[in-house]
Design an enzyme around this catalytic site. Structure first.
Site, PDB file in Angstrom:
ATOM      1  N   SER A 307       0.832  -0.977   0.183  1.00 39.20           N
ATOM      2  CA  SER A 307       0.037  -0.077  -0.044  1.00 39.20           C
ATOM      3  C   SER A 307       0.954   1.177  -0.031  1.00 39.20           C
ATOM      4  O   SER A 307       2.016   1.140   0.500  1.00 39.20           O
ATOM      5  CB  SER A 307      -0.600   0.043   1.384  1.00 39.20           C
ATOM      6  OG  SER A 307      -0.280   0.290   2.527  1.00 39.20           O
ATOM      7  N   ASP A 308       0.446   2.499  -0.356  1.00 38.36           N
ATOM      8  CA  ASP A 308       1.184   3.471  -0.206  1.00 38.36           C
ATOM      9  C   ASP A 308       1.180   4.030   1.144  1.00 38.36           C
ATOM     10  O   ASP A 308       0.045   3.406   2.032  1.00 38.36           O
ATOM     11  CB  ASP A 308       0.428   4.681  -1.038  1.00 38.36           C
ATOM     12  CG  ASP A 308       1.849   5.717  -1.192  1.00 38.36           C
ATOM     13  OD1 ASP A 308       2.790   5.504  -0.480  1.00 38.36           O
ATOM     14  OD2 ASP A 308       1.699   6.571  -2.017  1.00 38.36           O
ATOM     15  N   TYR A 309       1.569   4.849   1.656  1.00 33.05           N
ATOM     16  CA  TYR A 309       2.104   5.094   3.189  1.00 33.05           C
ATOM     17  C   TYR A 309       0.496   5.469   3.781  1.00 33.05           C
ATOM     18  O   TYR A 309      -0.135   6.578   3.595  1.00 33.05           O
ATOM     19  CB  TYR A 309       2.755   6.474   3.043  1.00 33.05           C
ATOM     20  CG  TYR A 309       3.472   6.737   4.563  1.00 33.05           C
ATOM     21  CD1 TYR A 309       4.662   6.697   4.608  1.00 33.05           C
ATOM     22  CD2 TYR A 309       2.827   7.012   5.666  1.00 33.05           C
ATOM     23  CE1 TYR A 309       5.450   6.970   5.818  1.00 33.05           C
ATOM     24  CE2 TYR A 309       3.184   7.226   6.945  1.00 33.05           C
ATOM     25  CZ  TYR A 309       4.606   7.014   7.099  1.00 33.05           C
ATOM     26  OH  TYR A 309       5.139   7.383   8.164  1.00 33.05           O
ATOM     27  N   GLY A 310       0.116   4.680   4.445  1.00 28.83           N
ATOM     28  CA  GLY A 310      -1.203   4.472   5.358  1.00 28.83           C
ATOM     29  C   GLY A 310      -2.515   4.670   4.375  1.00 28.83           C
ATOM     30  O   GLY A 310      -3.374   4.705   4.943  1.00 28.83           O
TER      31      GLY A 310
END
Ligand code: BGC
Length: 713
Positions: A307-310
């Site tokens: 996933s991208d950050y968060g």
């Protein structure tokens, strides 16, 4: 006579046979299409079939908690997004609760964490360490938009190889690059990180980065896993505002936004990062259509989706999950294998699996993918970085040389009008004596590294001021900063004008602040020069000396006044550690500018999004003079602006050089030529330069625009 099969008249047996036949064809088609690309299957690739037995054997030994641990990733260094408040990584690693860490960058640090994973965790599964190695690690190359402007995938591949060699020496075996988002809107700060607006060039660049990072084999100690990001459509953020929603038809998605990702997968990319944005209302990090149907079923991707950050946690803010547990379930079930930084997989997956809301088989598949990448990287055999190799791996003379070449080839000459001698102002004559060097970016090494400068160090950058002083002598450089990037004092502006008055020529180095105004979370509604730089420019031009304007920016800037009044303008992007050397060589003609734009350059912000391969409208305006307001209804009711022309300031592919070309009717003087005759003008030191482009017009849903399908440098 051939039998005509019609639904109602068909005999029941024929219908069954027909059904079977069609089903078998369909199955075959699905199997063929779902097969992993050859590059992934080959020895050393992520889907090398020999890895499977090892993956299965390890998976069988793992507890539920250990499996989930492999899907969990945290930043153990500088945060590049909101934190979770957790810092107990050492304890978690020892319990097998973390699969990957990122944002640490020395062999000592990676080894310290790795020792815990390998020696203290029950199954001794190594961590994989990631970092945003975007356009170099210590040897910083030009920003990706500049690298793409070279139109030279081989050069980009070599730059990525050097980045991999340097990064891997510190234990980083995974980069969150290449960023392959198609971007058509210069307001979006992240346009700086990609290869521009064209899917064909974007695909070439995507594959080049992957080949460079991953090398011949992933388990070579100097190879790192690539991560094509941000899947998908992130660059279409509405209004150019970062993280904003996107509306992209399936046709546009497949025709423009998906191809660079597909190219990365076909080149063997080990991982893909799921984006922050929604696509047609569905967040990209919970989108089964893009993550499972397209990526897995159609392309056969067998690597990891991170996933991208968060972005798993953000599913709650998107409004498709009422709570964190639902966000974790939706992310995993849609196809996000690893959760970067939100901690929701760690917090909720165990309960979700135990309660049957997430099938065990689905979890296992995600874990398999992570383990497969770790085995492919050879981490089980060689988990540690060689601390002795670390410092020796950085900044090799050949790497620095390539950084210089890359910078020189990335510069785009936008304008070059005659100077005092009636010849184009550039290249500068060696007879020029005193040069006024003005502007906030003339002596700003840190900014030369762009917004993702990796481990590049300002003290290792050659600034324009330093290189110019070396070339013409310190005493001939009349330096005046003139203004800061975002502010200025009257005295400084006046001092710059005075400096210009004393010199034969003024070079202005103006532009954006790379860290603040370009890259992530750096969308702008105004694309002019920030602060008082426009005023500075106008004042210096008014001093009456010939002016060369060098622009440092992560995007095209709307500067109609400059393009009208300044004789020579060079777009330098952020050139990396060899900025000054490359610029001075270019200014004096040791190297000719050969970069070409990979984005359409707007005249005014209101034209965005602007791109060359747009569909024709039902009311094309090309018959009319758009430089004046419409004079009658024929001129008005067409697809146009009433206050600006439609065309860009500079089109996609634009870029001048120090020579001119004549085009005329083509005739063939001889049907055959020997290589010797053909090459008679070349000697061993003259690189052969061919320019070739093929524009095709293909019909798909409706008449497609002419677009790039082949080129050669
Ligand atoms: C960015 C990614 C980056 C990640 C890790 C995110 O905020 O969108 O491009 O790879 O942070 O640093």
């Amino acid at each position: 006579m051939p039998k005509i099969i019609s639904g109602t008249k068909m005999h029941i047996c024929e219908r069954v046979n027909y059904f079977l036949f069609v089903s078998i064809l369909l199955l075959l088609w699905l199997c063929l299409n779902a097969q992993a690309p050859a590059t992934q299957m080959q020895a050393g690739g992520i889907a090398d079939p020999r890895l499977d037995a090892r993956v299965e054997s390890l998976l069988r030994k793992m507890t539920l908690e250990e499996k989930i641990g492999q899907l969990v990733q945290y930043s153990a260094g500088q945060q590049t997004g909101p934190g979770t408040g957790r810092t107990d990584y050492e304890d978690m690693i020892a319990k097998g609760q973390i699969g990957a860490l990122f944002n640490i960058s020395t062999a000592k640090e990676t080894n310290a964490y790795q020792h815990i994973a390998v020696e203290k965790s029950r199954l001794h599964i190594p961590l994989v360490f990631g970092l945003d190695v975007i356009h170099g690690f210590r040897t910083e190359f030009p920003i990706p938009l500049g690298l793409a402007s070279t139109w030279d995938p081989a050069l980009v591949e070599n730059a990525a190889r050097i980045a991999a060699q340097e990064a891997s020496a510190t234990g980083i075996r995974w980069t969150f690059s290449p960023m392959v988002d198609i971007a058509r809107d210069a307001r979006w700060g992240r346009i700086t990180e990609g290869a521009g607006e064209d899917p064909f060039l974007g695909s070439e660049m995507a594959a080049a980065y992957v080949r460079g990072y991953q090398g011949q084999r992933l388990d070579a100690p100097d190879s790192i896993a690539a991560c094509a990001k941000h899947y998908v459509g992130y660059g279409a953020a509405e209004g150019g505002r970062d993280y904003n929603s996107t509306e992209i038809s399936e046709h546009t998605l497949r025709q423009f936004y998906l191809p660079p990702f597909h190219a990365a997968v076909n080149a063997g990319a080990a991982t893909i990062m799921s984006a922050f944005n929604t696509i047609n209302g569905v967040p990209a990090s919970a989108n089964p259509f893009t993550l499972t149907q397209v990526l897995r079923k159609e392309w056969g991707f067998r690597g990891v989706v991170d996933s991208d950050y968060g972005s798993v946690g953000e599913l709650v803010a998107h409004g498709i999950a009422n709570d964190d547990a639902t966000a974790a379930r939706k992310g995993l079930l849609a196809g996000v294998d690893m959760d970067m930084a939100s901690s929701l997989y760690h917090d909720h997956l165990a309960d979700l699996v135990k309660s049957g809301q997430v099938p065990q088989a689905h979890l296992d598949e995600a874990v398999r993918r992570v383990l497969r990448v770790k085995f492919a990287l050879g981490l089980f055999e060689h988990p540690y970085a060689d601390e002795a190799r670390e410092s020796g791996a950085m900044l090799h003379p050949d790497s620095i040389e390539l950084a210089r070449t890359a910078a020189e080839r990335s510069f785009v000459l936008l304008k070059n009008s005659p100077g005092p001698s009636n010849a184009p102002l550039l290249p500068l004559s060696n007879a020029v004596r005193d040069i006024a060097l003005i502007g906030p970016l003339a002596d700003d090494p840190a900014n030369m590294l762009g917004s993702w400068g990796g481990l590049g160090r300002a003290e290792e950058v050659i600034s324009l001021r330093a290189a110019l002083a070396k070339r013409i002598g310190e005493q001939h450089v009349i330096y005046a900063k003139g203004a800061g990037i975002r502010d200025a004092a009257d005295e400084d502006l006046n001092a710059a004008v005075a400096a210009a008055g004393k010199a034969d020529l003024a070079i202005l180095a103006l532009g954006e602040d790379a860290g603040w105004m370009t890259g992530e979370a750096a969308s702008r509604t105004n694309l002019g020069l920030p602060g008082r730089q426009q005023e500075l420019l106008e004042k210096v031009v008014a001093a009456g000396k010939p002016v060369v304007l060098i622009l440092f920016s992560g995007r095209p800037l709307t500067l109609p006044w400059a393009f009208e009044h300044v004789p020579a303008v060079l777009e330098a992007w952020y050139p990396g550690i060899q900025a000054g050397t490359a610029l001075v060589r270019t200014l004096f003609g040791d190297s000719g500018p050969s970069g070409k734009l990979v984005v359409s350059w707007p005249r005014v912000v209101g034209q965005e999004p602007l791109y060359y391969n747009a569909l024709s409208t039902g009311r094309p305006a090309d018959k009319y003079d758009l430089t004046r307001p419409p004079q009658n209804s024929d001129e008005k009711y067409v697809s146009r602006y009433i206050d600006e022309v439609n065309s860009p300031q500079f089109p996609f592919g634009y870029g001048l050089s120090y020579t001119t070309f004549g085009y005329g009717p083509v005739s063939v003087s001889s049907k055959q030529l020997s290589a010797a005759t053909l090459n008679k003008g070349l000697n061993a030191n003259t690189p052969a330069l061919t320019a070739e482009a093929e524009i095709c017009n293909c019909t798909f849903v409706c008449e497609e625009p002419a677009w790039l399908s082949r080129y050669a440098r």
